[in-house]
Write a protein that holds these residues in place. Sequence first.
Motif, PDB file in Angstrom:
ATOM      1  N   TRP A  19       0.841  -1.202   0.000  1.00  0.00           N
ATOM      2  CA  TRP A  19       0.000   0.000   0.000  1.00  0.00           C
ATOM      3  C   TRP A  19       0.876   1.251   0.000  1.00  0.00           C
ATOM      4  N   GLU A  20       2.118   1.081   0.515  1.00  0.00           N
ATOM      5  CA  GLU A  20       2.992   2.245   0.679  1.00  0.00           C
ATOM      6  C   GLU A  20       3.402   2.793  -0.684  1.00  0.00           C
ATOM      7  N   ASP A  22       3.784   6.261  -3.520  1.00  0.00           N
ATOM      8  CA  ASP A  22       2.961   7.379  -3.977  1.00  0.00           C
ATOM      9  C   ASP A  22       1.738   6.933  -4.796  1.00  0.00           C
ATOM     10  N   HIS A  23       1.679   5.654  -5.199  1.00  0.00           N
ATOM     11  CA  HIS A  23       0.534   5.254  -6.031  1.00  0.00           C
ATOM     12  C   HIS A  23      -0.772   5.255  -5.231  1.00  0.00           C
ATOM     13  N   GLY A  24      -0.679   4.862  -3.956  1.00  0.00           N
ATOM     14  CA  GLY A  24      -1.889   4.703  -3.141  1.00  0.00           C
ATOM     15  C   GLY A  24      -2.700   5.991  -3.026  1.00  0.00           C
ATOM     16  N   PRO A  25      -2.076   7.081  -2.516  1.00  0.00           N
ATOM     17  CA  PRO A  25      -2.837   8.330  -2.386  1.00  0.00           C
ATOM     18  C   PRO A  25      -3.374   8.845  -3.729  1.00  0.00           C
ATOM     19  N   THR A  28      -6.288   6.600  -4.779  1.00  0.00           N
ATOM     20  CA  THR A  28      -7.421   6.844  -3.871  1.00  0.00           C
ATOM     21  C   THR A  28      -8.099   8.180  -4.186  1.00  0.00           C
ATOM     22  N   LEU A  35     -11.653   2.181  -1.995  1.00  0.00           N
ATOM     23  CA  LEU A  35     -11.122   2.000  -0.642  1.00  0.00           C
ATOM     24  C   LEU A  35     -12.191   1.307   0.213  1.00  0.00           C
ATOM     25  N   LYS A 138      -3.728  -2.100 -12.287  1.00  0.00           N
ATOM     26  CA  LYS A 138      -2.672  -1.582 -11.410  1.00  0.00           C
ATOM     27  C   LYS A 138      -1.596  -2.672 -11.347  1.00  0.00           C
ATOM     28  N   TYR A 140       2.035  -4.033 -10.246  1.00  0.00           N
ATOM     29  CA  TYR A 140       3.093  -3.849  -9.244  1.00  0.00           C
ATOM     30  C   TYR A 140       4.410  -4.430  -9.748  1.00  0.00           C
ATOM     31  N   ASP A 170       7.012   4.892  -7.190  1.00  0.00           N
ATOM     32  CA  ASP A 170       7.269   3.618  -6.509  1.00  0.00           C
ATOM     33  C   ASP A 170       7.252   2.423  -7.460  1.00  0.00           C
TER      34      ASP A 170
END
Length: 179
Positions: A19-20, A22-25, A28, A35, A138, A140, A170
């Motif tokens: 989750w960490e 810059d992609h998460g914020p 979201t 979420l 998304k 990873y 990230d």
Amino acid sequence: VTLDGFIADPDGDAGFLPWEGDHGPAITAEYPETLPGHVADAIGMAIEPRHFDTLLCGRGFYDVALREGHPDPYPHLRTYVFSRTRGPSPEPNVTVVADDPAATARELKAGEGMGIWLGGGGTLAGALRDEIDVLLIKRYPYVLGAGISLFQGSPVPQRFEPVERRVFEDGVELTTYRR
Ligand SMILES: NC(=O)c1ccc[n+]([C@@H]2O[C@H](COP(=O)([O-])OP(=O)(O)OC[C@H]3O[C@@H](n4cnc5c(N)ncnc54)[C@H](OP(=O)(O)O)[C@@H]3O)[C@@H](O)[C@H]2O)c1
């Protein structure tokens, strides 16, 4: 999804996807409705859906939420869980459907409202492949080696056109494809 196309390990665990970063914020902010409600509550966020008002998910996806104690994991989305083995849900926002997912998806698409999010997992995604208009992938920067594929089922090549791509610091990529 991992670089090699898996959404979870063979036991259904997707906890290694971080989750960490810059992609998460960023994701979201654009798709707040993806979420889970308890996560939004924990960070004091009130969710106002921007793209979707409905979630379609398989029993495998829903079982993860149930095991974690969240029988209505996305209270801001009307939720349809596909299962031939699970009985009706006591949650007013959660409908369990034993019928053909494609027929249900077509019926919902013909109705009023916002977009419909196919949240997964891979088995349901395989059953709904022909109903997908847009893929938001998304990806990873991880290789896994084995697990549950993004689409389970028979191998049928289908082309989707990439229309937008965003790469985060990230290493996560969010690509939008249209059929
Ligand atoms: N990385 C990610 O972003 C992400 C996203 C979503 C999920 N996941 C992972 O994906 C895993 C679940 O994927 P999965 O492929 O195992 O399961 P799934 O697709 O979530 O659910 C499969 C179940 O859905 C029901 N179903 C499927 N096709 C159906 C049909 N045609 N009609 C009626 N019901 C149908 C069946 O339930 P019954 O057996 O009850 O009939 C089937 O066993 C979870 O472990 C989760 O961690 C990861």
